[in-house]
Design an enzyme around this catalytic site. Structure first.
Site, short mmCIF file in Angstrom:
data_model
loop_
_atom_site.label_atom_id
_atom_site.label_comp_id
_atom_site.label_asym_id
_atom_site.label_seq_id
_atom_site.Cartn_x
_atom_site.Cartn_y
_atom_site.Cartn_z
N LYS A 66 0.84 -1.20 0.00
CA LYS A 66 0.00 0.00 0.00
C LYS A 66 0.88 1.26 0.00
O LYS A 66 2.09 1.17 0.21
CB LYS A 66 -0.92 -0.06 1.23
CG LYS A 66 -1.92 -1.23 1.17
CD LYS A 66 -2.74 -1.32 2.47
CE LYS A 66 -3.80 -2.41 2.37
NZ LYS A 66 -4.61 -2.49 3.63
N TYR A 105 -12.49 -3.49 -3.23
CA TYR A 105 -13.00 -3.56 -1.86
C TYR A 105 -14.53 -3.57 -1.82
O TYR A 105 -15.12 -3.07 -0.87
CB TYR A 105 -12.46 -2.38 -1.04
CG TYR A 105 -11.01 -2.53 -0.58
CD1 TYR A 105 -10.59 -3.65 0.14
CD2 TYR A 105 -10.07 -1.53 -0.84
CE1 TYR A 105 -9.27 -3.78 0.59
CE2 TYR A 105 -8.76 -1.65 -0.40
CZ TYR A 105 -8.36 -2.78 0.31
OH TYR A 105 -7.06 -2.89 0.76
N PHE A 152 -15.42 2.82 7.60
CA PHE A 152 -14.05 3.20 7.24
C PHE A 152 -13.81 3.18 5.72
O PHE A 152 -12.70 3.49 5.26
CB PHE A 152 -13.02 2.29 7.94
CG PHE A 152 -13.17 0.82 7.63
CD1 PHE A 152 -12.59 0.27 6.49
CD2 PHE A 152 -13.89 -0.01 8.48
CE1 PHE A 152 -12.73 -1.08 6.19
CE2 PHE A 152 -14.02 -1.38 8.19
CZ PHE A 152 -13.44 -1.90 7.04
N ARG A 156 -1.30 -14.79 3.33
CA ARG A 156 -2.00 -14.14 4.46
C ARG A 156 -1.23 -14.33 5.75
O ARG A 156 -1.18 -13.44 6.60
CB ARG A 156 -3.41 -14.71 4.59
CG ARG A 156 -4.36 -14.38 3.45
CD ARG A 156 -4.88 -12.98 3.49
NE ARG A 156 -5.79 -12.71 4.60
CZ ARG A 156 -6.54 -11.61 4.70
NH1 ARG A 156 -6.49 -10.68 3.76
NH2 ARG A 156 -7.32 -11.43 5.72
N THR A 175 -5.13 -8.35 10.20
CA THR A 175 -5.50 -7.04 9.64
C THR A 175 -5.10 -5.91 10.59
O THR A 175 -4.58 -4.89 10.15
CB THR A 175 -7.03 -7.01 9.40
OG1 THR A 175 -7.37 -8.10 8.55
CG2 THR A 175 -7.45 -5.71 8.74
N ARG A 229 2.99 -7.18 8.91
CA ARG A 229 2.27 -6.14 9.67
C ARG A 229 2.74 -6.12 11.13
O ARG A 229 2.84 -5.06 11.75
CB ARG A 229 0.77 -6.37 9.59
CG ARG A 229 0.17 -6.03 8.21
CD ARG A 229 -1.19 -6.66 8.07
NE ARG A 229 -1.93 -6.22 6.89
CZ ARG A 229 -3.02 -6.84 6.45
NH1 ARG A 229 -3.50 -7.91 7.09
NH2 ARG A 229 -3.64 -6.39 5.38
N ASN A 233 -1.74 -0.26 7.44
CA ASN A 233 -1.19 -1.61 7.69
C ASN A 233 -0.36 -2.14 6.51
O ASN A 233 -0.12 -3.33 6.41
CB ASN A 233 -2.29 -2.57 8.13
CG ASN A 233 -3.36 -2.78 7.09
OD1 ASN A 233 -3.33 -2.15 6.03
ND2 ASN A 233 -4.29 -3.67 7.36
N HIS A 243 -1.63 -5.47 1.33
CA HIS A 243 -2.87 -6.21 1.05
C HIS A 243 -2.51 -7.59 0.54
O HIS A 243 -1.55 -7.76 -0.20
CB HIS A 243 -3.71 -5.49 -0.02
CG HIS A 243 -4.78 -6.38 -0.59
ND1 HIS A 243 -6.01 -6.53 0.03
CD2 HIS A 243 -4.79 -7.22 -1.66
CE1 HIS A 243 -6.71 -7.42 -0.66
NE2 HIS A 243 -6.00 -7.84 -1.69
N GLU A 285 -9.04 -10.30 -8.11
CA GLU A 285 -8.12 -9.17 -7.91
C GLU A 285 -7.02 -9.13 -8.97
O GLU A 285 -6.67 -8.07 -9.48
CB GLU A 285 -7.52 -9.23 -6.50
CG GLU A 285 -8.58 -8.94 -5.44
CD GLU A 285 -8.16 -9.28 -4.01
OE1 GLU A 285 -6.97 -9.61 -3.79
OE2 GLU A 285 -9.02 -9.20 -3.11
N1 UDP Z 1 -9.55 -1.45 7.58
C1 UDP Z 1 -9.67 -0.33 8.40
N2 UDP Z 1 -10.46 -0.43 9.52
C2 UDP Z 1 -11.11 -1.57 9.86
C3 UDP Z 1 -10.98 -2.69 9.03
C4 UDP Z 1 -10.19 -2.60 7.90
O1 UDP Z 1 -9.10 0.71 8.12
O2 UDP Z 1 -11.80 -1.59 10.90
C5 UDP Z 1 -8.73 -1.37 6.37
C6 UDP Z 1 -7.38 -2.06 6.54
O3 UDP Z 1 -6.39 -1.27 5.88
C7 UDP Z 1 -7.59 -3.39 5.86
C8 UDP Z 1 -8.54 -3.01 4.71
O4 UDP Z 1 -9.39 -2.02 5.30
O5 UDP Z 1 -6.37 -3.95 5.41
C9 UDP Z 1 -9.39 -4.15 4.18
O6 UDP Z 1 -10.06 -4.77 5.24
P1 UDP Z 1 -10.15 -6.36 5.34
O7 UDP Z 1 -11.10 -6.69 6.41
O8 UDP Z 1 -10.38 -6.94 3.98
O9 UDP Z 1 -8.67 -6.74 5.87
P2 UDP Z 1 -7.45 -7.43 5.11
O10 UDP Z 1 -8.00 -8.45 4.16
O11 UDP Z 1 -6.68 -6.34 4.41
O12 UDP Z 1 -6.62 -8.06 6.20
MG MG Z 2 -9.51 -8.30 2.73
#
Ligand code: UDP
Ligand code: MG
Length: 152
Positions: free
Chosen positions: A12, A52, A60, A88, A94, A105, A115, A118, A129
């Site tokens: 990111k 997304y 958010f 992952r 996350t 992370r 964070n 992705h 994707e």
């Molecule tokens: N995110 C955030 N606040 C939250 C949850 C997610 O800012 O409460 C952001 C964070 O940068 C995250 C992205 O939204 O990586 C996508 O969320 P997801 O639940 O898909 O998490 P990821 O798959 O990236 O772990």
């Molecule tokens: Mg995700």
């Protein structure tokens, strides 16, 4: 288990600006995964809304979009055994406060909205994707000379 499973990993804008992308490339390469696509790009809002789409209704969502458009993103595609799930695991949870030390992370971030990376969460979302971020001819097919030393 297939050695040709693919995942989409994006450093990111904060990860790019903080020069953490070499660390990401190193960790995925050294684990044994093969890089098959890479580009530095500004993500368009339309692409991010699709990327997304499952998070559209979240509070958010607007800040997530501006975060993702705040600078260039390093978009990558990796290939290898169980790469979606393993990827992952390399990323960590996350919320960086809950990501284990040793994960990307966990080692380099503190806030959810910063964070740094992705990773696709399933084989199906990886396919979606990859198609969204890359044209077919931007993905490279080649024999990895390290495969014989990685796979038995
Ligand atoms: N995110 C955030 N606040 C939250 C949850 C997610 O800012 O409460 C952001 C964070 O940068 C995250 C992205 O939204 O990586 C996508 O969320 P997801 O639940 O898909 O998490 P990821 O798959 O990236 O772990
Ligand atoms: Mg995700």
């Amino acid at each position: 288990m297939s050695n040709t499973e693919r995942t989409f990993i994006a450093v990111k804008p904060d990860g790019v600006q903080r020069a953490l992308f070499p660390e990401v490339l190193r960790r995925f390469s050294q684990k044994g995964f093969k890089l098959v696509g890479i580009k530095l790009t500004f993500a368009k809002e339309e692409l991010l809304r699709e990327h997304y789409s499952d998070l559209q209704s979240k509070p958010f969502f607007p800040s997530l979009l501006s975060y993702m458009m705040s600078g260039p993103v390093l978009a990558t595609v990796w290939e290898g055994k169980d790469v979606v799930k393993q990827g992952r695991a390399l990323l960590g949870a996350t919320n960086p406060l809950q990501s284990a030390p040793g994960t990307i992370r966990g080692d380099f971030a503190l806030d959810m909205g910063r964070n740094i990376i992705h990773g696709s969460d399933s084989v199906e979302s990886a396919e979606k994707e990859i198609a969204l971020w890359f044209k077919k001819d931007e993905l490279v097919s080649y024999k990895s000379e390290m495969y014989g030393w990685i796979y038995e």
